[in-house]
Write a protein that holds these residues in place. Structure first.
Motif, PDB file in Angstrom:
ATOM      1  N   SER A 182     -47.234 -33.848  -4.994  1.00 38.89           N
ATOM      2  CA  SER A 182     -46.871 -35.016  -4.457  1.00 38.89           C
ATOM      3  C   SER A 182     -45.658 -34.786  -3.370  1.00 38.89           C
ATOM      4  N   GLU A 183     -45.034 -33.888  -3.595  1.00 38.19           N
ATOM      5  CA  GLU A 183     -43.758 -33.651  -2.641  1.00 38.19           C
ATOM      6  C   GLU A 183     -44.593 -32.912  -1.082  1.00 38.19           C
ATOM      7  N   LEU A 184     -45.545 -32.101  -1.452  1.00 35.29           N
ATOM      8  CA  LEU A 184     -46.196 -31.598  -0.300  1.00 35.29           C
ATOM      9  C   LEU A 184     -47.006 -32.717   0.615  1.00 35.29           C
ATOM     10  N   ALA A 185     -47.540 -33.666  -0.023  1.00 36.15           N
ATOM     11  CA  ALA A 185     -48.094 -34.605   0.645  1.00 36.15           C
ATOM     12  C   ALA A 185     -46.830 -35.410   1.202  1.00 36.15           C
ATOM     13  N   LEU A 224     -42.018 -22.107 -11.981  1.00 39.14           N
ATOM     14  CA  LEU A 224     -41.541 -21.387 -10.868  1.00 39.14           C
ATOM     15  C   LEU A 224     -41.944 -21.735  -9.528  1.00 39.14           C
ATOM     16  N   ALA A 225     -43.487 -22.329  -9.705  1.00 37.13           N
ATOM     17  CA  ALA A 225     -43.792 -22.838  -8.335  1.00 37.13           C
ATOM     18  C   ALA A 225     -42.897 -23.983  -7.698  1.00 37.13           C
ATOM     19  N   ARG A 226     -42.854 -24.849  -8.603  1.00 40.38           N
ATOM     20  CA  ARG A 226     -41.735 -25.902  -8.252  1.00 40.38           C
ATOM     21  C   ARG A 226     -40.586 -25.657  -7.753  1.00 40.38           C
ATOM     22  N   CYS A 227     -40.072 -24.881  -8.377  1.00 46.97           N
ATOM     23  CA  CYS A 227     -38.607 -24.330  -8.135  1.00 46.97           C
ATOM     24  C   CYS A 227     -38.401 -23.834  -6.513  1.00 46.97           C
ATOM     25  N   VAL A 228     -39.327 -22.824  -6.523  1.00 48.68           N
ATOM     26  CA  VAL A 228     -39.579 -22.066  -5.118  1.00 48.68           C
ATOM     27  C   VAL A 228     -39.927 -22.824  -3.893  1.00 48.68           C
ATOM     28  N   MET A 229     -40.915 -23.812  -4.281  1.00 44.99           N
ATOM     29  CA  MET A 229     -41.580 -24.498  -3.223  1.00 44.99           C
ATOM     30  C   MET A 229     -40.549 -25.684  -2.753  1.00 44.99           C
ATOM     31  N   LEU A 230     -39.869 -26.378  -3.683  1.00 49.20           N
ATOM     32  CA  LEU A 230     -39.152 -27.415  -3.338  1.00 49.20           C
ATOM     33  C   LEU A 230     -38.088 -27.102  -2.463  1.00 49.20           C
ATOM     34  N   HIS A 231     -37.487 -26.100  -2.909  1.00 46.23           N
ATOM     35  CA  HIS A 231     -36.347 -25.512  -2.256  1.00 46.23           C
ATOM     36  C   HIS A 231     -36.905 -25.064  -0.878  1.00 46.23           C
ATOM     37  N   SER A 288     -30.597 -21.914   3.258  1.00 51.06           N
ATOM     38  CA  SER A 288     -29.582 -22.710   4.072  1.00 51.06           C
ATOM     39  C   SER A 288     -29.657 -24.337   3.652  1.00 51.06           C
ATOM     40  N   ASN A 289     -28.373 -25.101   3.502  1.00 55.94           N
ATOM     41  CA  ASN A 289     -28.403 -26.217   3.269  1.00 55.94           C
ATOM     42  C   ASN A 289     -28.781 -27.220   4.447  1.00 55.94           C
ATOM     43  N   ILE A 290     -28.869 -28.534   4.202  1.00 56.17           N
ATOM     44  CA  ILE A 290     -29.438 -29.466   5.277  1.00 56.17           C
ATOM     45  C   ILE A 290     -28.150 -29.561   6.382  1.00 56.17           C
ATOM     46  N   ASP A 291     -27.005 -29.474   5.921  1.00 54.83           N
ATOM     47  CA  ASP A 291     -25.889 -29.651   6.935  1.00 54.83           C
ATOM     48  C   ASP A 291     -25.672 -28.454   7.825  1.00 54.83           C
ATOM     49  N   ASP A 292     -26.117 -27.439   7.372  1.00 59.08           N
ATOM     50  CA  ASP A 292     -26.165 -26.334   8.355  1.00 59.08           C
ATOM     51  C   ASP A 292     -27.366 -26.381   9.293  1.00 59.08           C
ATOM     52  N   PHE A 318     -36.039 -27.412   3.709  1.00 58.90           N
ATOM     53  CA  PHE A 318     -35.602 -27.041   4.963  1.00 58.90           C
ATOM     54  C   PHE A 318     -36.616 -27.714   6.055  1.00 58.90           C
ATOM     55  N   THR A 319     -37.846 -28.303   5.731  1.00 57.50           N
ATOM     56  CA  THR A 319     -38.574 -29.061   6.549  1.00 57.50           C
ATOM     57  C   THR A 319     -37.788 -30.431   6.736  1.00 57.50           C
ATOM     58  N   GLU A 320     -37.318 -30.938   5.646  1.00 57.31           N
ATOM     59  CA  GLU A 320     -36.702 -32.192   5.851  1.00 57.31           C
ATOM     60  C   GLU A 320     -35.371 -32.301   6.592  1.00 57.31           C
TER      61      GLU A 320
END
Length: 680
Positions: free
Chosen positions: A406-409, A344-351, A286-290, A355-357
């Motif tokens: 870095s993004e996790l932190a 693969l890890a970066r692609c899946v995890m960043l997406h 889901s996107n941020i707006d939703d 959601f948390t943002e």
């Protein structure tokens, strides 16, 4: 051009379409050629032509016609070698090719006829395999014959590219022929690689007599929890034989210069499988707006699903993908596998982290704290997993994994800040609750219930909240908070705010006795909640509990003084007996009248008051009865005989000691009952 020659080649440097004469010749060659030590025993059998794919077909005529063609062209050997009517030996051709590839520095040459014959033989192996699923990957312990042939022609193409003879135009036609066959072989291998990635049981089901097994090209654990006794092999998304085939194909493609195509196909297939596994857990992108527009009820359910899916991805999914990449891309290509896994890890995890943002951007409210903490814990626990993958790399740390770390932190910091701010919202809500209407009957205030239940639940996250507030203090100007628990200090502040708020609310009651009942009710509720939770009791400490108990005793004393001191003063001898010991009947009658009226008033008003805690209610009644009933019984015993028997006694002595005890036992149960109505 014959349409049968239009295979999905990757460049314009392919040879012309194989003619019918070529077909007859290559069919004849195939019946006797061997790949030497790498040959497949099943090459002795006639090929299954009915399995060939139409767009790759080389052999398109009936067997009888093809045999006739072969007889007709047997004397037309390659490169003018028509006098050689015996079938060439592929083992010998392979040996010549290997010698040429290995001996370039020693000026070893190879004839154009050998190149053409070898290319035709490899092309025939590919053509036979394009429509077959039974034997093309058979290996009998060695690399499959088809892959060995493809690897050899790839090495040959590379060697020809460096050969001065080929560069001088001597073998131009043969070079184009070899290159064309190589591209066709790679196109076929890409199709097979993609098919195997999407359906790992395709070949297994074809050879298993029709028995169907569910597609396992998903992450384990998506449909059901994995057993702790499962081995590493069982945890892989593919059966071991499929992993071996994928590895052999990947080795051949990378060696032939098709590393980009190979890695892209693998990455896309595994990303799709990863997404499918997450969808199996109920997680939908889901996107941020939703997210920002969702109601809290809907968003709360989404957070629960996200947390479950994220933990699965970290604890099961990434480990599975890392193991798979390590097995498929091994040896000299291990770095390729590490790169695929990192991407693969970066692609899946960043997406997923986006959601948390989105959640952190929603309006802050106290009830959102616990779901934010759930996400915080999931992200916090993911960091050591990514760190372990980084540490396991033999070469330079992956930039993709470093970016993910870095993004996790960063996400953890944002969630920590959000959680601390939400907790402060609780303090703000306490300060803002300044209602002017007292709670009927002095009952426990809704704010008290809400705050204490909130804190009880919050203390189940005490270790996490301690981390949150330590990080919050480090970001602010409070230093590191010292050795103490910053959440404990925050908790004490909330309790003090609540206590002050309740003190203010108690002043809304006009009756001081009811004010003390209100404070007793709320104070007792707070103490019971603290005593009933080991976590909150440990956080606040025994000293706070003792202080609260002291406050309760004081409220109790205040209540008895405000209500019953006046009643007890009516039962004293002062003014009833003169100095000489005579009883003044008018005064005595007035005392009985006052006592009756006071008890009726207390029964009517305080019977409607509420003490919901049964223990507190019992303690109050017992303490009142212990003082009032003996005093009344004594007063009644000493002075009732001074009243005339009959109507006069009934007029003034309306209550017995037992009646007084009954009245006391009916206090604080929320029912307003007049003593007169009760006695009638």
């Amino acid at each position: 051009m014959d349409s049968r020659s239009q295979a999905p080649y990757k460049s314009s440097s392919f040879s012309q379409a194989t003619t019918r004469d070529d077909t007859a010749r290559t069919r004849e060659v195939d019946r006797n050629f061997s790949l030497g030590a790498l040959r497949d025993k099943r090459d002795h059998h006639p090929p299954h032509h009915h399995h060939s794919r139409e767009h790759h077909a080389i052999i398109s005529e009936e067997d009888e016609q093809a045999d006739q063609d072969a007889e007709a062209t047997a004397g037309h050997g390659d490169g003018g070698a028509g006098e050689d009517r015996g079938d060439p030996d592929l083992a010998a051709l392979s040996a010549e090719v290997d010698a040429f590839v290995a001996g370039q520095d020693n000026a070893v040459t190879v004839t154009e006829a050998t190149l053409d014959k070898f290319a035709s033989a490899v092309e025939l192996l590919v053509a036979r395999s394009e429509g077959s699923s039974d034997h093309k990957w058979a290996s009998d312990g060695d690399p499959p014959a088809l892959l060995a042939a493809i690897a050899r022609i790839a090495a040959l193409a590379s060697a020809l590219g460096k050969s001065p003879e080929a560069g001088g135009g001597k073998h131009t036609a043969a070079v184009h022929r070899v290159t064309g066959v190589l591209h066709r072989a790679m196109a076929f291998l890409e199709d097979e690689f993609h098919e195997l990635l999407d359906d790992p049981y395709a070949n297994h089901k074809a050879s298993a007599g029709g028995e169907h097994e569910p597609d396992r090209c998903v992450l384990p654990g998506a449909a059901a929890p994995a057993s702790s006794s499962e081995t590493k092999e069982a945890a892989l998304p593919y059966p071991p034989e499929t992993v071996d085939r994928l590895r052999a194909m990947a080795d051949a493609m990378i060696a032939a210069g098709y590393a980009t195509e190979c890695t892209q196909m693998f990455l896309v297939a595994r990303r799709n499988a990863f997404d499918a596994a997450l969808q199996g857990l109920g997680y939908e992108k889901s996107n941020i707006d939703d997210v920002v527009k969702m109601t809290w009820e809907s968003l709360e359910a989404e957070v629960v699903t996200w947390t479950k899916a994220f933990r699965h991805a970290i604890n099961v999914g990434l480990s599975t993908e890392h193991d798979l990449c390590t097995r498929v891309f091994a040896g000299a290509h291990a770095a390729v596998g590490r790169g695929i896994f990192a991407d693969l890890a970066r692609c899946v995890m960043l997406h997923m982290l986006s959601f948390t943002e989105a959640v952190a951007m929603t309006k802050r409210a106290a009830e959102k704290l616990f779901k934010v903490l759930d996400m915080y814990e999931a992200v916090r626990d993911a960091s050591p997993v990514i760190e372990a993958f980084l540490s396991a790399a033999d070469d330079e740390p992956s930039s993709a994994l470093t970016e993910l770390k870095s993004e996790l932190a960063s996400v953890r910091s944002r969630l920590s800040e959000s959680a601390a701010a939400i907790f402060h919202e609780l303090e703000g809500s306490i300060r803002a609750d300044a209602g002017k209407q007292p709670v009927p009957g002095g009952a426990v205030h809704p704010l008290t219930r809400y705050v204490m239940n909130y804190l009880k639940y919050a203390c189940e996250y005490n270790a996490t909240l301690e981390q949150v507030f330590r990080e919050h203090h480090r970001r602010g100007s409070h230093g590191d908070g010292g050795d103490g628990n910053p959440f404990s200090a925050q908790l004490m502040e909330v309790m003090e705010l609540l206590h002050g708020n309740l003190e203010a609310k108690s002043r809304l009651y006009k009756d001081p006795s009811l004010s003390n009942i209100f404070l007793m009710n709320n104070g007792r509720y707070m103490l019971q909640k603290i005593r009933g939770s080991a976590e909150i009791n440990a956080m606040l400490g025994e000293a706070w509990a003792r202080k609260q108990s002291t406050n309760l005793r004081q409220y109790h004393k205040n209540y008895q003084r405000e209500t019953w001191s006046r009643v007890l003063s009516m039962l004293r001898d002062d003014g009833v007996i003169t100095v000489k010991g005579h009883v003044q009947k008018p005064v005595l009658k007035e005392r009985f009248k006052q006592f009756n009226a006071a008890m009726d008033e207390i029964h009517r008003t305080q019977g409607a008051w509420v003490v919901s805690d049964e223990q507190l209610q019992s303690e109050l009644r017992v303490s009142i009865a212990a003082v009032v009933v003996p005093a009344y019984r004594s007063f009644l015993g000493r002075f009732s005989q001074h009243l005339s028997a009959g109507r006069q006694t009934e007029k003034y002595v309306k209550l017995s000691a037992e009646d007084v005890e009954t009245i006391i036992d009916e206090l604080f149960d929320g029912n307003a009952t007049s003593m007169v109505r009760r006695r009638t």
